[in-house]
Design a protein around this motif. Structure first.
Motif, mmCIF file in Angstrom:
data_model
loop_
_atom_site.group_PDB
_atom_site.id
_atom_site.type_symbol
_atom_site.label_atom_id
_atom_site.label_comp_id
_atom_site.label_asym_id
_atom_site.label_seq_id
_atom_site.Cartn_x
_atom_site.Cartn_y
_atom_site.Cartn_z
ATOM 1 N N ILE B 20 0.853 -1.191 0.000
ATOM 2 C CA ILE B 20 0.000 0.000 0.000
ATOM 3 C C ILE B 20 0.886 1.237 0.000
ATOM 4 O O ILE B 20 2.077 1.162 0.281
ATOM 5 N N VAL B 33 -4.154 2.534 -2.233
ATOM 6 C CA VAL B 33 -3.784 1.280 -2.912
ATOM 7 C C VAL B 33 -4.033 1.445 -4.408
ATOM 8 O O VAL B 33 -4.864 2.259 -4.825
ATOM 9 N N ALA B 354 0.254 5.374 -3.965
ATOM 10 C CA ALA B 354 -0.393 4.159 -4.481
ATOM 11 C C ALA B 354 0.143 3.823 -5.865
ATOM 12 O O ALA B 354 0.380 2.657 -6.178
#
Lengths: 509, 583
Positions: B20, B33, B354
């Motif tokens: 993440i 993410v 992300a």
């Protein structure tokens, strides 16, 4: 490492092609997977780009061919309108376009204005104007400010090194922080005059250091004195006045001393000699003052003087022998001649350099021997005086005082216990102040060595002590030692000779 | 050259544990993410994107993280810590009640909370994270961030510079086009600018600059100082409770000024209220010196990249503090264009993180994209210079890696001994731009024993390697031998040693964290208590009654009843909070 092989293209100066090649290779040589390979690729990429830049001149004028760069200020029309998909700006209430204030970027080129102020009203007014401009520029667009910085640098570079209005450079330095970016200032801004301003700033910083050193120097060492002399502006009268103040010996070696100081300055305080010291002043101090012709003149007059002294000596001896003058009687003309000769010798030593000093002092020393034949307070007083003068100009006042001190001490304590005895000085003094002449019976020859030998030894020791005291360690001053020892040695010889003669005289009824 | 990051074989598969992205900010933190070809923010257990970077100790001695803790900044300032990102890389410890915590530990607690929330949201375990750091963070600060991740049980193989993250978030939309970005990132505690170029799917950082001690918090402090000055009451800053109230009110006023012309700072004081209304102009005057400081790094980045403001394609504003109108105006004025912020400035960095997580796990959607970053400051060592007269001067700075070199980068310089019969050589490591070594920041030192020989006859190679995460490794080798020493800059007091990390990891694991299930109630109670402090008179009375009611319901331990009461209570508190007449 072959740059083009790394990039997998043939040599080109097409920037776009190089970038494309680099991008393609980057997919194969990933920085996370192959850091070493990536570094090679990166170096190749940067070299390839640099090779294009080499030919190009830095774009000194800022805008691409724009005649008046200062006018390219942000206007509502120039501002990029947001494209439709980006136009949702929930955080703004009013569009920015309305809030752009055109007023702060000047419509006239500020450098032109600044140079006019400088021409009409001088450095002070120009500096104030520059400070104002710098404060205002804080709100200009960065490009406008960059162009301003560039033009300011160009304008300052156009001044001759010693005429650069320093307070303006300082103000610019404060505003744009040039001193901390010396390398990059040179690189970015100054095109052909790369580095000039940077060097100038460095030179001024060095000068500030020198001045601080000189201010804090309480003892006024010789080196600092010489630095002060170098920093003087070129003005014939002032410099001549300063030169006369220098002791004779400093004059004797000054040119060399200044030359080596100038070399040191170049190293310790870079840029100072080039930009902060008047080259004419440097030239004045580093040139050898004498000329070939006067050297010959001097040599001639010395030889003449020596010959005249010897002739006079022989004549007087002959006259005595022949009974023309009796011992103890001092014809006024003889005294006058001696005094004249001594004065001539002494004044010639005042005028010259090292060699002259030696000549003059040699002459004086030689003259001391004949004095015995023509004793007299005036002559001896004059001799003392001239010796004092010669030593002052040859070395300095301090040493001359030492000389006189020892002379007096010796003479007051005339006889077998000299400090450094200058017996004749004592006689001269007594005569001058009409003190009774102390006569004591000359010691018999048998006690010559106790009366002469041991004192001679003592003299040697004290001579060594004096020599040590008056020595000067700096380079170029070895000759001072030579001079001082020369004087002492001749005095010593003279004293021994006198003593010996006195013994002999005693021994012979 | 041996590199600490092992070579990886890519075979297109996604590793077992998810990676993440985390934006660990001074004021707020976010997790994100990359999936289904796009970046998305992971909401925390309360459903919010932002988790305040605040840690507190509640009355039971349990730790609170996030909004609940932030509310307690007002009511229990001595039990709560905020803005500890500023102390990363220093040995400074903050006190929570009777316990002392380092900045890494507090950050680790925040990271733990984010990780737990992410695991709940994604439904799978998380083992690794990409954490963002200000581009201008020093070596010690970066190491501390990594350690914080370790203490939270996360593998942190990659640190990402915040402006680069922002560029990634924006750049992804510009595929195929050549684009030059200027990222202006004004966060809670740090200021970074970066100039990036996107061409052929390569995102290249050209230059970075910044200021580690300039952020939104400083603007709030200026408002606080202005308030104190206006009312001429210095004790407002000395009393922690009053200071907390003033801080909260000032922060709110600052947020209001982004959209309104005027805002009021107001605190209860000895039974009455102290007010101060400020408008745009006053705010501008108050913060003038801070705005001045914003300009220098911007100029430097442009200069280093040799790009003119007019050549930029996009100016991106990132970071909550960049929302301020005076900041946006300044940027627009200086760069000559309206800046973009169509991605929420609070979320941009996390979204970029992300993207980087996606890049690292070789997500198919990102297979074309490569990103390179730079080292934002010059790294070098101090040397002795000798002149022709034989005099030497010490303390000169020899740069080995110039600033804005693309990373990873490794450079070597050959140096020789300066004095006869030297027994060892001291290589000290500096970061900075000054020509005198002493004016730069010292990172550490390395000693290498050398054979005694006349000066100049013994040479050593000094190699500086700056890896992709911005961690510096120094290696010195005696020329002609294999004798080498490597520096891990361990003697930096700001960075924990391996043993210390182990010890603290254990200590943290032993701490009791407030159970997540009760977190909502705790948060609500904290909020109510804070509002109680902030209001007076009838409103205060009403809040007090509701708090009592809530306490009684909680005591019944009837979850349904609690949930029912909680809903209504939360709404009511929300109204109180946002009612302009009560502010």
């Amino acid at each position: 490492m072959n740059v083009w092989w790394e990039l997998r293209i043939s040599p080109t100066s097409d920037r776009r092609a190089i970038k494309r090649a680099y991008a393609l290779r980057l997919k194969e040589v990933h920085p996370e997977d192959d850091p070493e390979g990536f570094q090679r690729l990166r170096e190749a990429y940067e070299s390839a780009l640099a090779s294009i830049d080499e030919g190009a001149e830095p774009d000194v004028n800022g805008e691409h061919g724009d005649q008046d760069p200062m006018h390219s200020s942000p206007t509502p029309d120039d501002v990029r309108e947001d494209e439709p998909r980006k136009s949702t700006v929930p955080f703004l209430v009013r569009p920015f376009a309305q809030r752009f204030d055109r007023g702060d970027v000047p419509s006239v080129d500020p450098i032109i204005e600044l140079s006019e102020v400088y021409a009409k009203r001088g450095e002070g007014a120009a500096t104030d104007a520059l400070h104002e401009l710098l404060t205002k520029s804080a709100t200009w667009g960065l490009d406008a400010r960059h162009r301003f910085e560039l033009k300011l640098a160009e304008w300052l570079v156009s001044f001759a090194p010693l005429e650069l209005p320093w307070s303006l450079v300082q103000a610019a330095d404060e505003g744009f922080d040039w001193s901390s970016r010396l390398r990059s200032v040179a690189h970015e801004h100054l095109g052909r005059d790369r580095g000039y301003l940077a060097e100038r700033l460095q030179a001024r910083a060095s000068l500030a250091r020198i001045r601080r050193e000189l201010r804090s120097d309480g003892t006024s060492s010789k080196r600092h004195h010489m630095m002060r002399l170098l920093l003087l502006p070129f003005d014939g009268e002032t410099l001549d006045a300063e030169r006369v103040k220098l002791s004779f010996w400093a004059q004797a070696t000054w040119a060399e001393g200044f030359r080596s100081l100038v070399d040191e300055l170049d190293h310790d305080y870079p840029g100072v000699r080039l930009y902060e010291i008047d080259p004419r002043t440097v030239e004045y101090w580093t040139r050898d003052p004498e000329k070939k012709e006067s050297e010959d003149l001097w040599r001639g007059s010395v030889i003449l003087g020596v010959v005249a002294a010897l002739v006079l000596m022989l004549a007087l001896t002959g006259a005595r022998r022949l009974g023309l003058i009796s011992n103890g009687v001092r014809p006024w003309w003889a005294e006058a001649l001696w005094v004249g000769a001594l004065i001539a010798a002494g004044s010639l030593t005042l005028l010259g350099q090292r060699r002259r000093t030696l000549y003059g002092l040699t002459l004086m020393s030689l003259s001391w021997a004949p004095i015995e034949m023509v004793p007299g307070p005036i002559v001896e007083g004059t001799r003392l005086l001239l010796g004092f003068v010669a030593l002052t100009v040859a070395t300095d006042f301090k040493r001359a005082v030492l000389y006189v001190f020892f002379g007096f001490a010796g003479s007051v304590n005339r006889g077998p216990f000299p400090l450094i005895a200058f017996p004749w000085a004592g006689e001269a003094l007594r005569a001058l102040f009409r003190l009774p002449v102390r006569t004591e019976p000359e010691p018999p020859a048998a006690r010559f060595w106790t009366k002469v030998g041991i004192p001679a030894l003592v003299w040697c020791v004290l001579l060594a002590v004096l020599f040590y005291v008056v020595r000067d360690k700096a380079d170029g001053e070895v000759r001072v030692r030579a001079t001082a020892s020369w004087i002492m040695i001749t005095e010593f010889i003279g004293w021994v000779a006198r003593r010996y003669r006195a013994q002999r005289k005693q021994a012979q009824p | 050259m041996r590199h600490p990051i092992p070579n990886r074989q890519t075979n297109g598969t996604i590793p077992a544990l998810m990676i993440i992205g985390i934006d660990l900010g001074t004021t707020n933190s976010l997790a994100s993410v990359f999936r289904d070809g796009r970046a998305e923010i992971i909401p925390n257990v309360h459903g919010e994107a932002l988790t305040p970077s605040v840690v507190g100790l509640d009355d039971n001695g349990e730790l609170l993280v996030g909004r609940a803790a932030r509310d307690r900044l007002v009511t229990h300032p001595e039990l709560t810590a905020a803005a500890f990102k500023r102390y990363m890389g220093t040995p400074r410890q903050l006190r929570l009640g009777d316990k002392l915590f380092r900045a890494e530990e507090l950050s680790a607690l925040v990271l733990k909370s984010l990780r737990a929330d992410a695991e709940v949201f994604l439904g799978e375990p998380i083992g690794e994270a990409i954490i963002t750091v200000p581009a201008y963070f020093s070596d010690a600060q970066r190491k501390a961030t990594r350690i914080a991740g370790e203490l939270a049980g996360l593998k942190v193989e990659r640190l990402l510079n915040e402006p680069t993250a922002a560029a990634l978030a924006y750049g992804l939309q510009e595929r195929g086009a050549d684009h030059t970005f200027f990222v202006f990132d004004l966060g809670g505690g740090t200021f970074d600018v970066s100039l990036l170029e996107l061409f052929d799917h390569v995102m290249e950082v050209r230059a970075s600059a910044g200021n580690n001690f300039l952020g939104g918090e400083d603007f709030v402090h200026r408002i606080m100082d202005g308030f104190v000055h206006h009312h001429d009451k210095r004790e407002l800053l000395d009393d922690p409770a009053l200071r907390g109230l003033l801080y909260a009110s000032a922060t709110r006023a600052m947020h209001e000024l982004t959209s309104k012309e005027r805002a009021t700072v107001s605190i209860p004081y000895r039974g009455t209220r102290l007010d101060w209304q400020i408008d745009d102009l006053t705010f501008h005057e108050l913060t003038e010196p801070l705005l001045q400081k914003l300009r220098a790094p911007m100029e430097r980045a442009l200069r280093d990249a040799k790009v003119r403001a007019s050549e930029l394609d996009d100016v991106v504003l990132v970071g909550g503090a960049s929302r301020m109108r005076i900041v946006r105006e300044l940027v627009a004025r200086l760069l000559g264009r309206i800046p973009s912020s169509h991605i929420d400035p609070d979320k941009t960095i996390a979204l970029g993180a992300a993207v980087q997580a996606g890049l690292k796990s070789r997500d198919a959607a990102l297979k074309d994209v490569v990103m390179t970053d730079v080292c934002p400051y010059t790294l070098g060592t101090s040397v002795v210079r000798r002149d022709k007269h034989g005099r030497h001067s010490e303390g000169h700075y020899l740069p080995i890696i110039e600033r804005n070199s693309t990373v990873p980068v490794s450079r070597v310089e050959r140096l020789c001994t300066a004095y006869d019969d030297q027994q060892s050589v001291l290589v000290d490591v500096f970061q900075g731009e000054s020509r005198l070594a002493a004016d730069n920041i010292r990172l550490g030192e390395l000693k290498l024993a050398v054979p005694p020989k006349p000066r100049g006859e013994v040479s050593i190679d000094v190699r500086f390697t700056y890896d992709i995460n911005g961690i510096l490794e120094v290696e010195t080798t005696l020329v002609g031998t294999k004798d080498a020493r490597r520096l891990l800059i361990e003697d930096n007091p700001g960075v924990l040693s391996r043993e210390e990390i182990e010890a603290r990891f254990k200590a943290l694991a032993d701490l009791k964290i407030h159970p997540r299930e009760r977190d909502e109630n705790r948060g609500l109670m904290a909020r109510a208590e804070r509002l109680y402090e902030e209001h007076l008179g009838e409103v205060r009375q009403a809040i007090s009654e509701r708090i009592q009611g809530f306490q009684e319901v909680l005591d019944t331990q009837d979850n349904e009843a609690v949930a029912a009461f909680r809903g209504g209570f939360a709404e009511w508190l929300e109204r109180i909070e946002t009612d302009p007449f009560l502010a």
